[in-house]
Write a protein that holds these residues in place. Sequence first.
Motif, PDB file in Angstrom:
ATOM      1  N   THR A 264      -3.485  -4.070   5.117  1.00 10.51           N
ATOM      2  CA  THR A 264      -2.066  -3.695   5.130  1.00 10.51           C
ATOM      3  C   THR A 264      -1.421  -4.123   3.811  1.00 10.51           C
ATOM      4  O   THR A 264      -1.917  -5.009   3.121  1.00 10.51           O
TER       5      THR A 264
ATOM      6  N   LYS B  98       2.470  -5.057   3.175  1.00 11.27           N
ATOM      7  CA  LYS B  98       3.813  -5.122   3.750  1.00 11.27           C
ATOM      8  C   LYS B  98       4.868  -5.105   2.636  1.00 11.27           C
ATOM      9  O   LYS B  98       4.929  -6.023   1.817  1.00 11.27           O
TER      10      LYS B  98
ATOM     11  N   CYS C  19       7.680   3.874   7.450  1.00 11.56           N
ATOM     12  CA  CYS C  19       6.287   4.173   7.822  1.00 11.56           C
ATOM     13  C   CYS C  19       6.210   4.573   9.296  1.00 11.56           C
ATOM     14  O   CYS C  19       6.656   3.840  10.161  1.00 11.56           O
TER      15      CYS C  19
HETATM   16  S1  SF4 Z   1       4.101  -0.639   8.457  1.00  8.44           S
HETATM   17 FE1  SF4 Z   1       2.877   0.997   7.497  1.00  8.44          FE
HETATM   18  S2  SF4 Z   1       3.095   0.670   5.304  1.00  8.44           S
HETATM   19 FE2  SF4 Z   1       3.719  -1.229   6.330  1.00  8.44          FE
HETATM   20  S3  SF4 Z   1       1.881  -2.498   6.386  1.00  8.44           S
HETATM   21 FE3  SF4 Z   1       1.967  -1.355   8.314  1.00  8.44          FE
HETATM   22  S4  SF4 Z   1       0.766   0.501   7.979  1.00  8.44           S
HETATM   23 FE4  SF4 Z   1       1.223  -0.398   5.961  1.00  8.44          FE
END
Ligand code: SF4
Length: 272
Positions: A231, A233, A240
């Motif tokens: 990931t 973040k 997302c």
């Molecule tokens: S929310 Fe989406 S962009 Fe953010 S870490 Fe999780 S998968 Fe990745």
Amino acid sequence: MGIYSNSKLGTFDQCKYKFRLQYIERIRTGVRSIEAFMGTMVHDTLEKLYKDLQSSKMNSKDDLMQFYLQHWKNNWTEDIVVAKEYANAEMYQNMGVEFILSYYDKYHPFDQLKIIGVETNEKLELNNNNKYYVKIDRLAADEKGNYYVIDYKTGGTIKSQEELDQDRQLAMYSIWVRNNYPDAKNVKLVWNFLAFNEELSSERTPGDLSKLKLEVEDKIIEIETCTEFPTNKTKLCDYCEYKFMCHEWVGKKKVVGKGIKKQTLLNDFFPK
Ligand code: SF4
């Protein structure tokens, strides 16, 4: 062999975990952000404007407004996410209205350039039999033989000239234009930042484009040999579609923005 797009490469660079969910596991959540939805509605309205012009039909502002508002209504679903606490769907709808009306006033009667194509659906050949999806909002040309790859942006930020000179998307499209329109003396890259009613442009030399194509081909090798999908973040997580099922966020207080049927989606992925 695979088909790649600017958003596929961009997703890989943004968050490899999101890339895995979207392009390898092919999980479709049906979740859309209000920003993406409004952008699609505005793009579709400008597409109608120019496609109708190709058959000599000039839409009035009222025609376009009627189309935009009806198109919004027809395509709206309750799962569209409004992530910003202070915003609502109506604000975004009105923003789209402003973008279209300002654009109309600035460019009417839209005869600055000859229309060559609208919302192209083409593919640029890359090495290893890979292809790059070429979706140009509008391809146009002037009388001197210059071609223009034109893109509409509905976001709330404007890019610097330095960023535009490094932009991958339109530069890749311009390779396809050069390959398919040998009469093109030059291919200019043009961005219409609708929120600012401002048009900015950039150009590339043939050498720049050869280098870029090699970089994209190397990036595809990196993607195809990638085995770890961590990931990443960032503030982009708010937009997302996988946020509600991402382990960086699930179980934390603010999982998704208002407007999303969170429980419905969570039940789908985490059945009791
Ligand atoms: S929310 Fe989406 S962009 Fe953010 S870490 Fe999780 S998968 Fe990745």
